[in-house]
Scaffold this motif. Structure first.
Motif, PDB file in Angstrom:
ATOM      1  N   GLY A 177       9.593  47.905  -2.161  1.00  0.00           N
ATOM      2  CA  GLY A 177      10.288  47.462  -3.363  1.00  0.00           C
ATOM      3  C   GLY A 177      10.849  48.600  -4.197  1.00  0.00           C
ATOM      4  N   ALA A 178      10.677  48.492  -5.523  1.00  0.00           N
ATOM      5  CA  ALA A 178      11.285  49.434  -6.463  1.00  0.00           C
ATOM      6  C   ALA A 178      10.532  50.757  -6.552  1.00  0.00           C
ATOM      7  N   GLY A 179       9.238  50.755  -6.236  1.00  0.00           N
ATOM      8  CA  GLY A 179       8.469  51.994  -6.264  1.00  0.00           C
ATOM      9  C   GLY A 179       7.662  52.210  -7.528  1.00  0.00           C
ATOM     10  N   TYR A 180       7.534  51.187  -8.344  1.00  0.00           N
ATOM     11  CA  TYR A 180       6.653  51.279  -9.510  1.00  0.00           C
ATOM     12  C   TYR A 180       6.153  49.881  -9.856  1.00  0.00           C
ATOM     13  N   VAL A 181       5.075  49.823 -10.646  1.00  0.00           N
ATOM     14  CA  VAL A 181       4.482  48.540 -11.005  1.00  0.00           C
ATOM     15  C   VAL A 181       4.692  48.246 -12.478  1.00  0.00           C
ATOM     16  N   PRO A 191       6.464  55.484  -2.219  1.00  0.00           N
ATOM     17  CA  PRO A 191       5.156  55.483  -2.880  1.00  0.00           C
ATOM     18  C   PRO A 191       5.311  54.846  -4.257  1.00  0.00           C
ATOM     19  N   ILE A 192       4.252  54.242  -4.753  1.00  0.00           N
ATOM     20  CA  ILE A 192       4.299  53.685  -6.108  1.00  0.00           C
ATOM     21  C   ILE A 192       3.979  54.805  -7.083  1.00  0.00           C
ATOM     22  N   SER A 193       4.964  55.141  -7.883  1.00  0.00           N
ATOM     23  CA  SER A 193       4.902  56.370  -8.675  1.00  0.00           C
ATOM     24  C   SER A 193       3.939  56.287  -9.844  1.00  0.00           C
TER      25      SER A 193
END
Length: 301
Positions: A193-197, A147-149
């Motif tokens: 990807g990394a999980g954050y924007v 999930p994008i945190s």
């Protein structure tokens, strides 16, 4: 609940607009053409866009809406997120879906769809918002994604897209609870990807922050006009250009510099991983949770 029918009508129109997106999203289609078609449909239905149509492709997670002379097209094999906002007299529907043009990203899109389903099944009056985030995170990680945190859902009120409460997409310790009478946009973002924007250094979506005088007559006049048209809702540079021309765009950029208007930066996945998103608007009533947009119904088409 106050003007429940207007929340419902906005939701119906938003879902219909996304249905059109399902038919229109194809490789080679111009993003500008797609946004203008969906925004035009909303207006023809007697409502107004609550924000410019967002068309975020691949690693772009959110806040990409075409510029005045945008030449970008949907690339081959893309992951295309279409996020639509509709308001009826200020009562808002905010909904989104993701279309994968390649089977390579089918599992990612399915994980985002599953995450929304789990969030909705968890949601009820009295529940802690952090429990919704836990449900989303479990659903996403079980499918092998992240999930994008630092993206979340949000509460909404009349003419206010983000009205104070956040609905996390990861487990948190927040004690805030869902209350009867509230309206929420529930929107899991899922990535490989990394999980954050992170924020890009450009954008095309704006919002009036304050109508306090700038001390410059022509800027104050523009500021009052932007507030009259959009209140506190986000708007597009395309709309300003259409109504006020090049001088309107120049004034808009000056208003950003003096902090009367906010420019939303495009948000990009930090690891440049593809991102998928699904989103619904829900009204918390005494009888239960009313889903006004029902985006998952479109996925059965």
């Amino acid at each position: 609940m106050e003007d429940l029918e207007k929340w419902i009508t906005a939701g119906d129109i938003a879902r219909e607009a996304l249905g059109k997106a399902l038919d229109l999203v194809r490789e080679g289609v111009k993003l500008l053409q797609l946004a203008e078609e969906l925004e035009g449909y909303i207006r023809r239905m007697g409502a107004q866009p609550a924000f410019p149509v967002n068309i975020s492709v691949n690693e772009i997670a959110a806040h990409y809406s075409p510029s005045v002379d945008d030449e970008a097209v949907i690339p081959p094999g893309a992951v295309v997120k279409v996020d639509v906002g509709v308001h009826v007299d200020g009562y808002i529907a905010d909904t989104a879906l993701t279309i994968a043009l390649s089977s390579r990203h089918a599992a990612l899109v399915d994980a985002a769809r599953h995450a929304l389903r789990e969030a909705l099944s968890t949601l009820k009056a009295g529940i802690r918002l952090g429990e919704i985030g836990s449900a989303v995170e479990r659903a996403v990680r079980a499918r092998g994604f992240k999930p994008i945190s630092n993206l979340s859902g949000h509460s909404m009120s009349r003419y206010v897209l983000h009205s104070g409460k956040s609905v996390p997409n990861v487990r948190t310790s927040t004690e805030e609870r869902v209350r009867v009478g509230e309206v929420y946009a529930i929107e899991p973002f899922v990535t490989e990807g990394a999980g954050y924007v992170v924020e890009a250094d450009y954008g095309t979506i704006y919002r009036v922050l304050s109508v306090r005088s700038t001390g410059v007559r022509e800027l104050d006049s523009l500021l009052r006009e932007l507030w009259r048209r959009y209140r506190g809702l986000p708007f597009s540079e395309r709309w300003v250009y259409r109504e006020m021309g090049e001088e309107g765009l120049k004034g808009l950029k000056r208003l950003v510099k003096v902090r009367r208007v906010y420019l939303y930066p495009v948000l990009v996945e930090a690891g440049r991983g593809a991102v998928a998103q699904f989103e619904d608007t829900v009204v918390i009533t005494r009888r239960g949770v009313l889903n006004t947009t029902r985006v998952l119904d479109l996925c059965r088409r």
